[in-house]
Design an enzyme around this catalytic site. Structure first.
Site, PDB file in Angstrom:
ATOM      1  N   ARG A  81      34.827  24.701  45.190  1.00 37.59           N
ATOM      2  CA  ARG A  81      34.484  25.441  43.976  1.00 37.59           C
ATOM      3  C   ARG A  81      35.356  24.919  42.839  1.00 37.59           C
ATOM      4  O   ARG A  81      36.573  25.058  42.863  1.00 37.59           O
ATOM      5  CB  ARG A  81      34.712  26.938  44.202  1.00 37.59           C
ATOM      6  CG  ARG A  81      34.435  27.792  42.981  1.00 37.59           C
ATOM      7  CD  ARG A  81      34.564  29.289  43.316  1.00 37.59           C
ATOM      8  NE  ARG A  81      34.494  30.072  42.097  1.00 37.59           N
ATOM      9  CZ  ARG A  81      35.548  30.633  41.484  1.00 37.59           C
ATOM     10  NH1 ARG A  81      36.768  30.494  41.993  1.00 37.59           N
ATOM     11  NH2 ARG A  81      35.392  31.313  40.377  1.00 37.59           N
ATOM     12  N   HIS A 124      35.716  28.931  33.274  1.00 29.61           N
ATOM     13  CA  HIS A 124      36.989  29.386  33.835  1.00 29.61           C
ATOM     14  C   HIS A 124      38.033  29.316  32.718  1.00 29.61           C
ATOM     15  O   HIS A 124      39.034  28.616  32.827  1.00 29.61           O
ATOM     16  CB  HIS A 124      37.376  28.542  35.050  1.00 29.61           C
ATOM     17  CG  HIS A 124      38.333  29.235  35.974  1.00 29.61           C
ATOM     18  ND1 HIS A 124      38.151  29.294  37.340  1.00 29.61           N
ATOM     19  CD2 HIS A 124      39.477  29.912  35.727  1.00 29.61           C
ATOM     20  CE1 HIS A 124      39.154  29.961  37.890  1.00 29.61           C
ATOM     21  NE2 HIS A 124      39.981  30.345  36.933  1.00 29.61           N
ATOM     22  N   GLU A 169      35.950  35.676  36.569  1.00 29.20           N
ATOM     23  CA  GLU A 169      36.854  36.761  36.161  1.00 29.20           C
ATOM     24  C   GLU A 169      36.782  37.091  34.662  1.00 29.20           C
ATOM     25  O   GLU A 169      37.754  36.925  33.924  1.00 29.20           O
ATOM     26  CB  GLU A 169      38.292  36.415  36.545  1.00 29.20           C
ATOM     27  CG  GLU A 169      38.505  36.232  38.018  1.00 29.20           C
ATOM     28  CD  GLU A 169      39.962  36.032  38.411  1.00 29.20           C
ATOM     29  OE1 GLU A 169      40.243  36.004  39.610  1.00 29.20           O
ATOM     30  OE2 GLU A 169      40.824  35.909  37.510  1.00 29.20           O
ATOM     31  N   ASN A 302      36.698  37.816  43.771  1.00 26.57           N
ATOM     32  CA  ASN A 302      38.090  37.363  43.795  1.00 26.57           C
ATOM     33  C   ASN A 302      38.967  38.582  44.033  1.00 26.57           C
ATOM     34  O   ASN A 302      38.830  39.590  43.330  1.00 26.57           O
ATOM     35  CB  ASN A 302      38.485  36.712  42.464  1.00 26.57           C
ATOM     36  CG  ASN A 302      37.806  35.375  42.243  1.00 26.57           C
ATOM     37  OD1 ASN A 302      37.041  34.907  43.073  1.00 26.57           O
ATOM     38  ND2 ASN A 302      38.106  34.753  41.115  1.00 26.57           N
ATOM     39  N   TYR A 304      43.102  39.615  45.197  1.00 26.45           N
ATOM     40  CA  TYR A 304      44.466  39.253  45.592  1.00 26.45           C
ATOM     41  C   TYR A 304      45.287  40.462  46.018  1.00 26.45           C
ATOM     42  O   TYR A 304      46.191  40.349  46.836  1.00 26.45           O
ATOM     43  CB  TYR A 304      45.176  38.556  44.424  1.00 26.45           C
ATOM     44  CG  TYR A 304      44.599  37.213  44.073  1.00 26.45           C
ATOM     45  CD1 TYR A 304      45.064  36.051  44.690  1.00 26.45           C
ATOM     46  CD2 TYR A 304      43.578  37.089  43.152  1.00 26.45           C
ATOM     47  CE1 TYR A 304      44.540  34.808  44.381  1.00 26.45           C
ATOM     48  CE2 TYR A 304      43.043  35.847  42.836  1.00 26.45           C
ATOM     49  CZ  TYR A 304      43.519  34.713  43.447  1.00 26.45           C
ATOM     50  OH  TYR A 304      42.988  33.482  43.154  1.00 26.45           O
ATOM     51  N   GLU A 381      37.801  33.599  45.580  1.00 22.56           N
ATOM     52  CA  GLU A 381      39.240  33.321  45.476  1.00 22.56           C
ATOM     53  C   GLU A 381      40.006  34.368  46.279  1.00 22.56           C
ATOM     54  O   GLU A 381      39.731  35.563  46.196  1.00 22.56           O
ATOM     55  CB  GLU A 381      39.759  33.397  44.031  1.00 22.56           C
ATOM     56  CG  GLU A 381      39.379  32.246  43.143  1.00 22.56           C
ATOM     57  CD  GLU A 381      39.991  32.377  41.746  1.00 22.56           C
ATOM     58  OE1 GLU A 381      41.080  32.989  41.608  1.00 22.56           O
ATOM     59  OE2 GLU A 381      39.371  31.868  40.800  1.00 22.56           O
TER      60      GLU A 381
END
Length: 475
Positions: A81, A124, A169, A302, A304, A381
């Site tokens: 990606r 991005h 994002e 994504n 985290y 991600e």
């Protein structure tokens, strides 16, 4: 003992990949016809980026691309990606730059030649600086310029690239860039941030519809989607109405303001009410939400960390969150600036982010439960920054691998419980330019010496490769 990752059976066709972003790895910031993006310009602002670091060279992927793709092949990646840089493809927001398109065409050919599926992200965070000077995403016209850029990329790559992500994002490139002041363009303007939020949604819908139209014209089938960074907004005390309200507000601004216009064709009414002092709906014109909710083929997730939230002031002895620089900023959470984020005393990464792998399983199951029209999911991600050391030619990043291992296991548990997850992309392939943190934070599974630019696969890379290989053996 439970099933280990190398013993687990994954769905047929499950994709294993890794991800990067153009501005973070390419370098060649003013070569090949490329001009300033907002990150090139922002990095020159004194105090904006740690150590005054810039993406001018980054990790020189622009010149080292074939060798980097060979690394991907060595790891056994199914997919890569990457993002195309708007500032390289349409420098200055003016004419299309063929040299920029040629670079991405060569990258795609290299990937396909190595049996790796190209997974393209159009945005991005590297808006041409010239468009920012016309208002950037706060200017509705930027959404239409985005469609022109998407058409140019499709014209060069649409014959070979089947998987297209419009935005990565958008929360970060709207609220954190235009309100919090931490990301480019570094503004602290709530009105501009809310306008940017809507205009990026509009750009997504317009571009997705146009790509679909172009593909139909050419007899091609594209997979088109978007990537959102999603969280679990966890009330610090679930029995406290004040904390429950804080969690509702963060869930609204962080998650639902992005998911619901895309999937449901409407903004959440409770969040619109939270934003009543800003009149968010002034930016929404007739027909916009129908465009924004153009059907998508996948949703990139994504994730985290979770966010533990409270409506009470922070304790006097609470440790402040880590920040990259001393540049003044403000809360990105417009209308809910009072919300605090108390610690749960969990382990933390070098970014100060909590480690709670089960949060990813919880998130994936919630999405399927609450959104009946949810398309297939991909983890686009997931990864962690730790303070790596290269010793005798090796990086023994056991903390990073423990993080990845546990989160991949959580994805498997979510699949077992019914979540339709079809791939996992670890962030990031390479150590790189970590936005306002400059080169201070390393997320890569491949170490990069920033002086020599030598690449060294870390322990996490070898372990990830073994999981990929084992998944093929048990398929």
């Amino acid at each position: 003992m439970g099933t280990t990752l190398t013993e687990r059976t994954w769905p047929t066709g499950f994709l294993w990949g890794s991800a990067t972003a153009a501005a973070q790895i390419e370098g060649a910031a003013h070569e090949g016809g490329k001009e300033d993006s907002i990150w090139d310009a922002y990095a020159r602002v004194p105090g904006a980026v740690a150590n005054g670091d810039t993406p001018e060279q980054a990790v020189d992927h622009y010149h080292r691309m074939p060798a980097d793709v060979a690394l991907m092949k060595d790891l056994g990646l199914d997919s890569y990606r990457f993002s195309t840089s708007w500032a390289r493809v349409v420098p200055g927001g003016r004419a299309v730059n063929q040299e920029g398109l040629d670079f991405y065409s060569s990258l795609v050919d290299e990937l396909i030649g190595q049996g790796i599926l190209p997974w393209l992200t159009l945005y991005h965070w590297d808006l041409p600086q010239a468009l920012q000077e016309k208002g950037g995403w706060a200017n509705r016209d930027t959404a239409y310029r985005f469609v022109e850029y998407a058409e140019a990329v499709y014209g060069a790559l649409g014959d070979r690239v089947t998987h297209w992500t419009t935005f990565n994002e958008p929360l970060c490139s709207s609220l954190i860039g235009y309100v919090a002041g931490e990301h480019a363009p570094g503004l602290t303007d709530p009105d501009a941030g809310l306008a940017a939020l809507h205009h990026q949604h509009l750009a997504h819908g317009l571009a997705a519809a146009r790509l679909r139209e172009l593909a139909a014209r050419d007899g091609r089938e594209l997979q088109i989607g978007i990537t959102l960074n999603l969280t679990n907004a966890v009330p610090n005390d679930p029995s406290d109405p004040v904390d429950l309200e804080a969690a509702r507000r963060i869930d609204g601004l962080w998650n639902r303001m992005y998911i619901e216009p895309l999937l449901l064709g409407e903004y959440p009414t409770d969040v619109i009410d939270d934003l009543r002092d800003y009149d968010f709906l002034q930016y929404v014109q007739d027909g916009d939400l129908a465009v924004i909710s153009t059907p998508i083929d996948f949703l990139g997730v994504n994730h985290y960390h979770d966010d533990n939230v409270s409506g009470h002031p922070a304790a006097p002895d609470a440790e402040p969150g880590l920040v990259p620089t001393e540049k003044p900023g403000r809360s990105p959470f417009v209308g809910s600036e009072y919300v605090t984020f108390p610690t749960r005393h969990l382990p933390r990464t070098a970014m100060g982010w909590e480690v709670n792998p089960d949060g990813l399983r919880t998130l994936l199951l919630r999405l399927g439960r609450e959104y009946p029209t949810l398309p297939p999911l991909y983890i686009t991600e997931n990864g962690a920054s730790y303070d790596d050391e290269l010793v005798d030619g090796t990086v023994n990043d056991t903390e990073r691998w423990a993080y990845i291992d546990a989160h991949v296991a959580a994805v498997g548990d979510a699949i077992d419980a019914g979540a339709d997850v079809r791939g996992y992309f670890v962030w990031s392939l390479l150590d790189n330019y970590e936005w306002a943190w400059g080169y201070n934070k390393r997320f890569g599974i491949v170490h990069v010496d920033y002086d020599t630019l030598v690449r060294t696969p870390k322990f996490s890379a070898t372990r990830y490769a073994s999981v990929i290989a084992a998944s093929k053996a048990t398929a």
